[in-house]
Design an enzyme around this catalytic site. Structure first.
Site, PDB file in Angstrom:
ATOM      1  N   LYS A   1       0.809  -0.981   0.000  1.00  0.00           N
ATOM      2  CA  LYS A   1      -0.123  -0.026  -0.196  1.00  0.00           C
ATOM      3  C   LYS A   1       0.934   1.281   0.022  1.00  0.00           C
ATOM      4  O   LYS A   1       2.023   1.083   0.545  1.00  0.00           O
ATOM      5  CB  LYS A   1      -0.902  -0.147   1.218  1.00  0.00           C
ATOM      6  CG  LYS A   1      -1.980  -0.967   1.258  1.00  0.00           C
ATOM      7  CD  LYS A   1      -3.039  -0.970   2.373  1.00  0.00           C
ATOM      8  CE  LYS A   1      -3.835  -2.198   2.448  1.00  0.00           C
ATOM      9  NZ  LYS A   1      -4.959  -1.952   3.263  1.00  0.00           N
ATOM     10  N   VAL A   2       0.472   2.201  -0.605  1.00  0.00           N
ATOM     11  CA  VAL A   2       1.154   3.693  -0.524  1.00  0.00           C
ATOM     12  C   VAL A   2       0.018   4.680   0.049  1.00  0.00           C
ATOM     13  O   VAL A   2      -1.127   4.877  -0.226  1.00  0.00           O
ATOM     14  CB  VAL A   2       0.971   4.187  -1.958  1.00  0.00           C
ATOM     15  CG1 VAL A   2       1.946   5.488  -1.846  1.00  0.00           C
ATOM     16  CG2 VAL A   2       1.814   3.229  -2.976  1.00  0.00           C
TER      17      VAL A   2
ATOM     18  N   LYS B   1       5.431   4.198   0.549  1.00  0.00           N
ATOM     19  CA  LYS B   1       5.180   2.818   0.100  1.00  0.00           C
ATOM     20  C   LYS B   1       5.589   1.795   1.167  1.00  0.00           C
ATOM     21  O   LYS B   1       6.868   1.517   1.353  1.00  0.00           O
ATOM     22  CB  LYS B   1       5.765   2.598  -1.279  1.00  0.00           C
ATOM     23  CG  LYS B   1       5.437   1.179  -2.086  1.00  0.00           C
ATOM     24  CD  LYS B   1       6.347   0.728  -2.996  1.00  0.00           C
ATOM     25  CE  LYS B   1       6.145   1.848  -4.363  1.00  0.00           C
ATOM     26  NZ  LYS B   1       6.859   1.290  -5.513  1.00  0.00           N
TER      27      LYS B   1
ATOM     28  N   ASP C   1       9.286  -1.963 -16.317  1.00  0.00           N
ATOM     29  CA  ASP C   1       7.985  -1.845 -15.615  1.00  0.00           C
ATOM     30  C   ASP C   1       7.109  -0.633 -16.453  1.00  0.00           C
ATOM     31  O   ASP C   1       6.522   0.097 -15.441  1.00  0.00           O
ATOM     32  CB  ASP C   1       7.663  -2.174 -14.154  1.00  0.00           C
ATOM     33  CG  ASP C   1       6.140  -2.785 -14.018  1.00  0.00           C
ATOM     34  OD1 ASP C   1       5.451  -3.186 -14.922  1.00  0.00           O
ATOM     35  OD2 ASP C   1       5.805  -2.639 -12.798  1.00  0.00           O
TER      36      ASP C   1
END
Length: 861
Positions: free
Chosen positions: A534-535, A549, A645
């Site tokens: 989660k951020v 993060k 990515d």
């Protein structure tokens, strides 16, 4: 009266019994074993075979909470719980009932047990292993208690089942599946504050351990998921696809299967089929415990209506909680084919491929109409919905068809053992309310703990200073920024901010500072959920906004990605790369702290969120910014860095909508000078992945170029890169957009918000650039420098019509617009490679900068 012997109903190592105990008067039926009327004997046995057979559970506790008497439901008896019973431990004996017309026919909801303090049900477990726990709730007003305002937590073993739960004004049953590992199962109810907890009924029933197997297909990244047997699950949906409701009386494990129609997105795309009598169970595959024949014997199939060119997916949509992984079980049974090798189909879940060209006969090896199930485990779900789709295979000369018989969706507990919220188990002894001695003891103990912790922290701080003075540190901790001063995080953490090159200090931030910045990881501050974790939005003590993060221990991305992110970002400073402020690795945590990007992700501005549409000029500027950041990675350092990515979710926007590339956990240093590629395992995001890299496992900068080409089409069309709910030819954005680009009709598929707002010349140059990025072979793709140049030219074409533009040649136009760039060339002997590749050079502020000037000359190309 005679009783049928138990061995008639024994199967597969488990004891099965008919729904009701069957007693037969042999004389009245004239069925003595000397035997006339043998026909009736056979008829009776066939009748028994058709009845649902129930598992004889080693543990079966059925409780009607608050009821003064036992309650019979079908073949099962729910016993009255008693304040003095061996099961229940609660500070007060409060039970109640209602005569509400709404629940007159729902016996289990008519009475209630109310808990004013922490209370438990304790059950002896005869056989450890998988158990169902079913909780029944219906809030009503009883005396001074308005149960619709109740707020409480429910836990079982080490798992949190419900956190801060307030039932709605309707009856609800929550079903959980827990692997019980001890001889006692304790279910605890804890009210919040001055509220109460309550329960109408409770089930604890053992089920075969084989119901959950320790294996499953992991989606995104693709692989095998291990460890399911240790997890707890909450049933989100259990659906009889293509059939009616199947209630607990017709299921061996007393489950309820609901019809699928309310979840189906387009009813016209599917038709119901049924052939229950044809269903076969084979050894080693699905059993009647997996799902009853009434589920496997019904299905939805594609409504291809004798149309051999039909090309669409049948899709179901389910509401889920974000931030969790889900186990999705697909039940299949081919009751539609007349022969093998007729049915091939694809299965999708959200943007992930579960199975392509699925052939059920290869899964069963037992011919047609054999029951089988397939498990798939999602990555962390970031949205509020989960979509499941089936569609036709792309195999040539196969009739377009697809089926699904049943579906189960189960939420998997998170990293702290919770199925609801982020809280973990905090053991509380029941009945401690008002015990002053215990409170004083806990207070004194707490003070002692605080003192000891303080001494320990002082010791650690002194040791850290001593080690720093001696030059000790972990080998992989990023140290300095070649003389640049990094971000600091306020006075409390000033000793942890990076300094000059000679200081040799890292970016480490104390865990307590991260807790303070995020209000102890307040769930209301969550701004995103990804593969790493989660951020959170945070504010450090000097008022600077940050993005925090926090790594999920169960994430597929772990220490390697954590280390890579720190190593990469500590070396770079560029206006189009997200800046790393620090990290924390205390308490087995993996936490990264970045500059806060006010406007979130590019993806969020294109689709999925209700945000204002971006203009074409703004989209071009964002693409240019991202291209600058990627170009710097590829050329601005001693060795190329490949992001690996690149996607719209990893392009972030600041308060001015300036783009910055983020998430370097998968990044890889490029090949040596004498090499053409880096051989490495395939990693990336589905839909953006370079097919050449996937085939050959050879990574180059051109893999980033391919992914960026997908982003360009995503920016233009404002839709997901993979959308299985669309017709087959539209599912993959890159393939679909390339078809229109090659036809010269790209304007047909652009975002509706851009219709009539893009100048044809700008769109043509943009489309050509994206097309080149998606070339099949990396050598045919442009460099990020070429891409940046073309995008800047597309922006020029959008902003002004250029007169006498011969064939819209970008090289000619850029040269004519910026002739002053011709005074520099990378091949100039007066310019050293060290100057050109200096990793501290920020080229982002120069439009059509000298870095690209060699492209103005044919020999430079």
């Amino acid at each position: 009266m005679g009783v049928w012997p138990d061995f008639l109903f024994r199967s597969s190592g488990f004891d099965y019994y008919p729904q009701k105990e069957l007693k037969v008067d042999c004389r009245s039926l004239k069925m003595d074993y000397g035997g006339y009327n043998f026909f009736f004997w056979v008829l009776y046995m066939l009748t028994l075979a058709c009845l649902p057979r129930k598992l004889h559970a080693a543990d079966s506790y059925l409780i009607d909470c608050g009821s003064p008497t036992n309650t019979t439901m079908g073949s099962r008896v729910f016993v009255a719980d008693n304040y003095a019973s061996e099961f229940l431990s609660t500070p007060q004996d409060i039970s109640g009932s209602t005569s509400s017309n709404f629940i007159l026919n729902l016996q289990l909801y008519q009475t209630v047990r109310i808990f004013t303090g922490t209370s438990t049900y304790k059950f002896s477990i005869r056989r450890t292993g998988r158990h169902f726990i079913r909780l029944y709730f219906y809030p009503f007003v009883y005396g001074t208690y308005n149960l619709s305002t109740a707020n409480f937590t429910v836990s079982a073993q080490e798992f949190v089942l419900l956190s801060s739960f307030t039932p709605q004004n309707s009856s609800v049953m929550r079903e959980y599946s827990v692997n019980v590992t001890s001889n006692t199962l304790v279910i605890t109810f804890t009210p919040f504050g001055n509220s109460v907890a309550f329960l109408n009924a409770l089930e604890v029933v053992s089920v075969p351990d084989s119901l959950i197997i320790d294996d499953g297909t992991l989606l995104n990244p693709k692989g095998q998921y291990k460890g399911l047997i240790r997890q707890a699950f909450e049933t989100v949906a259990r659906v009889n696809v293509g059939g009616p409701m199947v209630n607990y009386n017709n299921d061996t494990l007393w489950r309820t299967w609901v019809p699928d129609d309310s979840f189906l997105l387009n009813e016209a795309f599917a038709v119901n089929v049924s052939d229950i009598a044809a269903v076969k169970y084979a050894s080693g595959l699905a059993t009647s415990d997996s799902a009853p024949a009434s589920v496997y014997g019904t299905a939805k199939r594609m409504n291809s209506a004798e149309n051999p060119t039909a090309n669409f997916n049948v899709t179901w949509k389910f509401d889920v909680d974000p931030g969790y992984q889900y186990l999705v079980r697909f039940h299949f049974c081919d009751i539609v084919s007349n022969a093998t090798n007729q049915l091939y189909f694809d299965v999708y879940m959200n943007s992930w491929i579960v199975s392509l060209d699925t052939d059920l006969t290869t899964l069963t090896s037992n011919g047609l109409a054999t029951a089988v199930f397939v498990d798939a485990v999602t990555s962390l779900i970031t949205g509020n919905t989960l979509q499941v789709s089936i569609g036709p295979s792309s195999i040539i000369n196969v009739y377009p068809d697809a089926i699904l018989n049943g579906l189960e969706i189960m939420k998997i507990n998170n990293s702290v053992g919770s199925l609801n919220g982020i809280v973990s188990i905090m053991p509380v002894a029941p009945g401690t309310k008002g015990k002053v001695g215990a409170i004083i003891g806990a207070t004194v103990g707490g003070v002692c703990v605080v003192v000891l912790v303080g001494i320990f922290l002082l010791f650690c701080r002194a040791r850290r200073k001593r080690m720093a003075s001696q030059g000790h540190s972990k080998a992989w901790i990023p140290l300095s920024l070649d003389g640049e001063t990094s971000y600091t995080i306020g006075s409390k953490c000033s000793n942890f901010s990076s300094g000059s090159a000679g200081s040799n200090l890292g970016y480490r931030i104390p865990f307590v500072a991260v807790q303070e910045a995020t209000n102890n990881f307040d769930e209301n501050l969550v701004i995103g959920i990804g593969g790493f974790g989660k951020v959170y939005k945070g504010v450090i003590n000097d008022g600077t906004k940050v993005a925090v993060k926090r790594g999920n221990p169960r994430s597929q991305q772990g220490l390697v990605e954590f280390r890579t992110e720190i190593e990469m970002l500590s070396q770079f400073r560029h206006r189009h790369l997200v800046s790393l402020i620090g990290y924390c690795d205390e308490k087995n945590e993996m936490i990264l702290v970045y500059e806060y990007m006010e406007n979130g992700t590019l993806k969020g501005h294109l689709y999925g969120l209700d945000l204002p549409s971006l203009s074409w000029k703004r989209r071009l500027e964002i693409c240019i910014g991202a291209a600058r950041g990627l170009h710097y990675l590829h050329t601005g350092y001693a060795k190329a860095v490949i992001h690996r990515d690149v996607k719209s979710a990893n392009i972030l926007l600041d308060e001015n909508l300036m783009a910055k590339v983020a998430d370097f956990g998968l990044s890889k240093t490029g090949p040596e000078i004498d090499q053409t590629h880096v051989s490495t395992a395939v990693k990336g995001s589905f839909g953006y992945l370079d097919p050449e890299y996937f085939r050959r496992q050879q990574l180059t900068e051109k893999s980033d170029v391919y992914s960026f080409g997908v982003v360009l089409f995503e920016v233009l069309c404002a839709r997901p890169v993979i959308d299985p709910t669309l017709p087959r030819e539209m599912v993959n954005l890159a393939e679909w957009a390339m078809k229109w680009q090659k036809r010269g009709q790209l304007e047909q598929i652009i975002d509706n918000n851009l219709a009539g707002k893009i100048k044809p010349e700008s769109l043509r140059k943009f489309g050509e650039t994206a097309e080149k990025c998606l070339a099949d072979f990396g050598v045919d793709r442009p460099s990020m420098g070429d891409i940046l140049w073309n995008l800047e030219y597309a922006l020029q074409l959008q902003e002004a019509v250029i007169e006498n533009d011969p064939e819209e040649n970008s090289t000619y136009v850029i040269g004519s617009l910026s002739p002053q760039l011709n005074d520099f060339n990378e091949n100039d002997p007066d310019v050293s490679s060290t100057q050109f590749h200096s990793h501290n050079v920020d080229l982002s502020g120069v439009s059509m900068s000298k870095v690209f000037s060699q492209l103005l000359k044919s020999e430079g190309r």
